[in-house]
Design an enzyme around this catalytic site. Structure first.
Site, mmCIF file in Angstrom:
data_model
loop_
_atom_site.group_PDB
_atom_site.id
_atom_site.type_symbol
_atom_site.label_atom_id
_atom_site.label_comp_id
_atom_site.label_asym_id
_atom_site.label_seq_id
_atom_site.Cartn_x
_atom_site.Cartn_y
_atom_site.Cartn_z
ATOM 1 N N ASP A 9 0.846 -1.070 0.083
ATOM 2 C CA ASP A 9 0.066 0.022 -0.057
ATOM 3 C C ASP A 9 1.077 1.239 -0.219
ATOM 4 O OD1 ASP A 9 -2.408 1.595 0.310
ATOM 5 O OD2 ASP A 9 -2.229 1.639 2.124
ATOM 6 N N SER A 10 0.472 2.378 -0.125
ATOM 7 C CA SER A 10 0.880 3.519 -0.091
ATOM 8 C C SER A 10 1.454 3.848 1.618
ATOM 9 C CB SER A 10 0.207 4.901 -0.314
ATOM 10 O OG SER A 10 -1.041 5.027 0.500
ATOM 11 N N CYS A 73 -4.565 -1.378 -2.031
ATOM 12 C CA CYS A 73 -4.633 0.015 -2.152
ATOM 13 C C CYS A 73 -5.802 0.112 -3.236
ATOM 14 C CB CYS A 73 -3.301 0.413 -2.609
ATOM 15 S SG CYS A 73 -3.403 2.244 -2.950
ATOM 16 N N GLU A 149 -3.489 7.857 8.913
ATOM 17 C CA GLU A 149 -2.142 7.597 9.368
ATOM 18 C C GLU A 149 -1.755 8.260 10.549
ATOM 19 O OE1 GLU A 149 0.873 6.517 7.241
ATOM 20 O OE2 GLU A 149 -0.552 5.750 5.830
ATOM 21 N N CYS A 180 -11.298 2.831 0.642
ATOM 22 C CA CYS A 180 -9.618 3.193 0.631
ATOM 23 C C CYS A 180 -9.333 2.259 1.834
ATOM 24 C CB CYS A 180 -9.364 4.430 0.882
ATOM 25 S SG CYS A 180 -7.831 4.782 1.636
ATOM 26 N N HIS A 182 -7.286 2.465 4.186
ATOM 27 C CA HIS A 182 -7.082 3.200 5.373
ATOM 28 C C HIS A 182 -8.258 3.382 6.275
ATOM 29 C CE1 HIS A 182 -3.266 4.497 3.330
ATOM 30 N NE2 HIS A 182 -2.827 5.229 4.482
HETATM 31 N N1 DGL Z 1 -4.910 3.123 1.114
HETATM 32 C C1 DGL Z 1 -5.201 3.450 -0.322
HETATM 33 C C2 DGL Z 1 -6.357 3.227 -0.947
HETATM 34 O O1 DGL Z 1 -6.902 2.283 -0.631
HETATM 35 C C3 DGL Z 1 -4.452 4.924 -0.757
HETATM 36 C C4 DGL Z 1 -4.225 6.112 0.071
HETATM 37 C C5 DGL Z 1 -3.557 7.119 -0.570
HETATM 38 O O2 DGL Z 1 -2.235 6.989 -0.407
HETATM 39 O O3 DGL Z 1 -4.153 8.168 -1.076
HETATM 40 O O4 DGL Z 1 -6.696 3.779 -1.913
#
Ligand code: DGL
Length: 265
Positions: A9-10, A73, A149, A180, A182
């Site tokens: 992931d990012s 992600c 985060e 997302c 996150h």
């Molecule tokens: N966790 C990510 C997703 O599912 C990306 C979040 C990001 O870096 O903008 O899209």
């Protein structure tokens, strides 16, 4: 032999997917990688996303004998999967917003994702194919990704800020797709703002089932308990706080993989 599973992931979002996969396959060797130097992915162009993910994933596939790659992600999955599948000879699984299960239970759906995901043709196709009779509202927010985060390193979520972001949905949606990875980390706070009756759906469990199936339904009790490895693309000032979380999840301390300056644009 335990399977080597690479989850990418990012940032920390992919850990929500990791938890679901580990629940189904507890005795695998997990390698978690996050591209903090490229974060947030929701603000990157498609070309850059493809370039960054291809570099990092290939590098780790060479370093560890990876059996399967999970792009945990949504933002990256909607664009990088075809390229990764041509570069690698192992299965590559992606995560896309859980529109389909949401449409089975609701006609007032909210898709909460990154600004990039809500603009992708992939997302529009999902809505057209599976939720054409539902009202689907779209909301893309990078701030929410940052809040997740921050929460992970001990900064509490500011509920009035969250309220401001979500206020147009109050009473308008009864099911939210967490598009997302996150956002499952903000479940509690989202419910506090929008009410306990709102159903929150993510894709983690479905991805975990798919991973297990692609690995040949590995016997979850086969092998031994192994500590995982975790890599980031650049050193971070939050290393100490992150390592606390990684330790709780049975990962060894964070290692910096780096990302070549020559590729950075
Ligand atoms: N966790 C990510 C997703 O599912 C990306 C979040 C990001 O870096 O903008 O899209």
């Amino acid at each position: 032999m335990p399977k080597n599973i690479l989850i990418f992931d990012s940032g920390i979002g992919g850990l929500s997917v990791f938890k679901d996969i580990r629940y189904q396959i507890p005795l695998a060797k997990y390698i978690y990688a996050f591209d903090n130097a490229g974060f947030p992915y929701g603000e990157l162009t498609e070309d850059i996303l493809i370039e960054r993910t291809s570099y990092i994933i290939q590098k780790l596939c060479h370093r560890h004998k990876i059996d399967i790659v999970v792009i945990a992600c949504n933002t990256a999955s909607t664009v990088v999967l075809p390229t990764l599948r041509t570069l690698l000879s192992i299965p590559v699984v992606g995560v896309v917003p859980a529109i389909k299960p949401a449409a089975l239970v609701s006609q007032k759906i909210g898709l909460l994702a990154t600004p990039a995901t809500i603009k992708r043709s992939y997302t529009f196709d999902l809505i057209k194919s599976f939720a054409s009779i539902s009202d689907v509202k779209l909301l893309g927010s990078t701030r929410l990704v940052e809040m997740a985060e921050e929460k992970m390193v001990g900064i509490p979520v500011n509920l009035s800020e969250l309220d401001e972001i979500l206020k147009s949905w109050k009473g308008q949606v009864d099911c939210i797709v967490l598009g997302c990875t996150h956002f499952p980390f903000l479940r509690k706070e989202i419910k506090e703002v929008l009410g306990r009756n709102v159903l929150l759906i993510d894709s983690g469990e479905a991805i975990a089932r798919r991973v297990k199936q692609l690995l040949g339904n590995v016997d979850a009790n086969e092998g031994e308990h192994l500590f995982g490895e975790v890599y980031c693309s650049a050193s971070t000032k939050n290393e100490e706080a992150l390592n606390k979380t990684f330790k709780e999840l049975d990962f060894n301390p964070l290692q910096t993989l780096g990302y070549p300056k020559s590729l950075d644009r």
